[in-house]
Design an enzyme around this catalytic site. Sequence first.
Site, PDB file in Angstrom:
ATOM      1  N   HIS A  51      -7.930   0.251  -4.207  1.00  0.00           N
ATOM      2  CA  HIS A  51      -8.880   1.072  -3.442  1.00  0.00           C
ATOM      3  C   HIS A  51      -9.337   2.172  -4.393  1.00  0.00           C
ATOM      4  CE1 HIS A  51      -6.587   0.141   0.597  1.00  0.00           C
ATOM      5  NE2 HIS A  51      -7.190  -0.919   0.094  1.00  0.00           N
TER       6      HIS A  51
ATOM      7  N   ASP B  11     -13.365   2.824  -1.032  1.00  0.00           N
ATOM      8  CA  ASP B  11     -12.561   3.225   0.129  1.00  0.00           C
ATOM      9  C   ASP B  11     -13.371   4.265   0.881  1.00  0.00           C
ATOM     10  OD1 ASP B  11     -10.361   2.977   1.704  1.00  0.00           O
ATOM     11  OD2 ASP B  11      -8.985   4.019   0.377  1.00  0.00           O
ATOM     12  N   HIS B  12     -12.729   4.894   1.835  1.00  0.00           N
ATOM     13  CA  HIS B  12     -13.398   5.859   2.703  1.00  0.00           C
ATOM     14  C   HIS B  12     -14.629   6.510   2.068  1.00  0.00           C
ATOM     15  CE1 HIS B  12      -8.890   6.381   3.655  1.00  0.00           C
ATOM     16  NE2 HIS B  12      -9.336   5.209   4.051  1.00  0.00           N
TER      17      HIS B  12
ATOM     18  N   TYR C 233     -15.080   4.664   7.333  1.00  0.00           N
ATOM     19  CA  TYR C 233     -15.606   3.319   7.083  1.00  0.00           C
ATOM     20  C   TYR C 233     -17.050   3.156   7.534  1.00  0.00           C
ATOM     21  CZ  TYR C 233     -11.007   1.911   5.545  1.00  0.00           C
ATOM     22  OH  TYR C 233      -9.844   1.790   4.825  1.00  0.00           O
TER      23      TYR C 233
ATOM     24  N   HIS D 169       0.864  -1.196   0.000  1.00  0.00           N
ATOM     25  CA  HIS D 169       0.000   0.000   0.000  1.00  0.00           C
ATOM     26  C   HIS D 169       0.893   1.237   0.000  1.00  0.00           C
ATOM     27  CE1 HIS D 169      -2.773   3.056   1.544  1.00  0.00           C
ATOM     28  NE2 HIS D 169      -3.767   2.246   1.219  1.00  0.00           N
TER      29      HIS D 169
ATOM     30  N   CYS E  69      -3.928   2.207  -4.552  1.00  0.00           N
ATOM     31  CA  CYS E  69      -4.834   3.043  -3.763  1.00  0.00           C
ATOM     32  C   CYS E  69      -4.928   4.368  -4.516  1.00  0.00           C
ATOM     33  CB  CYS E  69      -4.332   3.229  -2.330  1.00  0.00           C
ATOM     34  SG  CYS E  69      -5.484   4.243  -1.396  1.00  0.00           S
TER      35      CYS E  69
HETATM   36  C1  DNO Z   1      -6.868   3.342   5.284  1.00  0.00           C
HETATM   37  C2  DNO Z   1      -6.093   2.277   4.740  1.00  0.00           C
HETATM   38  C3  DNO Z   1      -4.817   1.973   5.506  1.00  0.00           C
HETATM   39  C4  DNO Z   1      -4.229   0.738   4.937  1.00  0.00           C
HETATM   40  C5  DNO Z   1      -2.884   0.372   5.425  1.00  0.00           C
HETATM   41  C6  DNO Z   1      -2.363  -0.719   4.531  1.00  0.00           C
HETATM   42  O1  DNO Z   1      -8.014   3.419   5.086  1.00  0.00           O
HETATM   43  O2  DNO Z   1      -5.901   2.464   3.393  1.00  0.00           O
HETATM   44  O3  DNO Z   1      -5.118   1.718   6.840  1.00  0.00           O
HETATM   45  O4  DNO Z   1      -5.059  -0.313   5.297  1.00  0.00           O
HETATM   46  O5  DNO Z   1      -2.048   1.460   5.397  1.00  0.00           O
HETATM   47  O6  DNO Z   1      -1.322  -1.390   5.114  1.00  0.00           O
END
Ligand code: DNO
Length: 414
Positions: free
Chosen positions: A304, A359-360, A376, A239, A277
């Site tokens: 993501h 994602d978020h 989340y 990531h 991401c």
């Molecule tokens: C946040 C995520 C991070 C991710 C870690 C991966 O929403 O993208 O917490 O899980 O950094 O290791």
Amino acid sequence: MLESWRWFGPNDPVTINDIRQTGATDIVSGLHSIPAGEVWSIEAIQTHQNLIEATTGNLSKLTWSVVESIPVHEDIKLGKPGHEQYIENWILSMENLAKCGIKTICYNFMPVIDWTRTDLNFQLPSGAYSLRFDQKKFAAFDLYILKRESAAAEYSESEIAEAKQIFDAFSEKEITDLTNNIIAGLPGKMTEAYTIDDFRRMLANYKNIDSDVLRSHLFAFLEKVLPRAEKMGVKLAIHPDDPPRDMLGLPRIICTAPDLDILFNAHPSPSNGITLCVGTYSSRPDNNLPEMAKQFGSRIYFSHLRGVSRDKDEQRSFYEASHLDSDIDMISVVKELLIEESRRRKEGDIDNEIFIRPDHGHQMLDDIGKTVNPGYSGIGRLKGLAEIRGVIRALSSTDLTPSTDSTPVDTSNA
Ligand code: DNO
């Protein structure tokens, strides 16, 4: 594409039965209660897997397919004496997961802090709430709350003056909230919560570690991990550092396309891959996301799919925008991922589908006022997933032959 959804475990206010209703088929999860450096036993994995996968009646089954993340112990990043045992433990966790059928593993190599935001309740014109990173507030934290020794040398005079003004206007609560957001971390963080003094000590450990040294520690880790990942058919998906640049004097090494080139030149193993991401990479204007999706297509094992909107006057500040309405051209990114999948299919790769997740999401509607894991909550992510699903369906019914013009369109406002 395989639609997945992150679940933080039994305490997640969004339950497995809620997730089932979203139409996602796969779960992204981890054993967050096991401290970094300890082995994830087969029993612990199976217990968690059972919580996810057990169904009753005619309810559809969800599958735990992606781990996010196995934490990398700080001693590995620091290359401290004795860190080899932590690498071995990480590998044992990975092998145990593979034995349970879970073979896509996201991880990160960010020193001390994981993903970082300054505001968890940034109100949008719609009335919904989003997450935000504000560079000016961050500077105020660094200079006047943390009071990091060498910080002043890293900011310009006007940045320092502005940070002071911002700090002076903070209430006690704002100081506490900002400090907690940064040092205690956000959901899924891979590092422990600290007091501000512990935090200062952790930062000081990196005094002599620049990006070359940190990179050599990542490569030493991969040297041990990758051969065993290959044997088990495991795909690692690193990531990016979020936000993608050095922070608090800490080096960050997975931020840009050139960083990824260095990673793959050093370790070409097919088990060495990335989490694309989109939101993180697009938090800096020099990352062209459709171009990166194309360039690193064969290395993308997980993605993501969210975007950010950067401030016009300060490109290091951003808020998390709607999944389709951000600074990047999400449609082109999804298209590149679909083209990559079709390339894999043509080559007879049985693992041709890429795991994606919303994602978020924004905190909106009935989620406002509820206790949620920042970023989340359920409804905002459901909206994100629904939008992305629409894009996938629409694009899948079109001709996905790669265009001869190799420059994808980037609608970045940079
Ligand atoms: C946040 C995520 C991070 C991710 C870690 C991966 O929403 O993208 O917490 O899980 O950094 O290791």
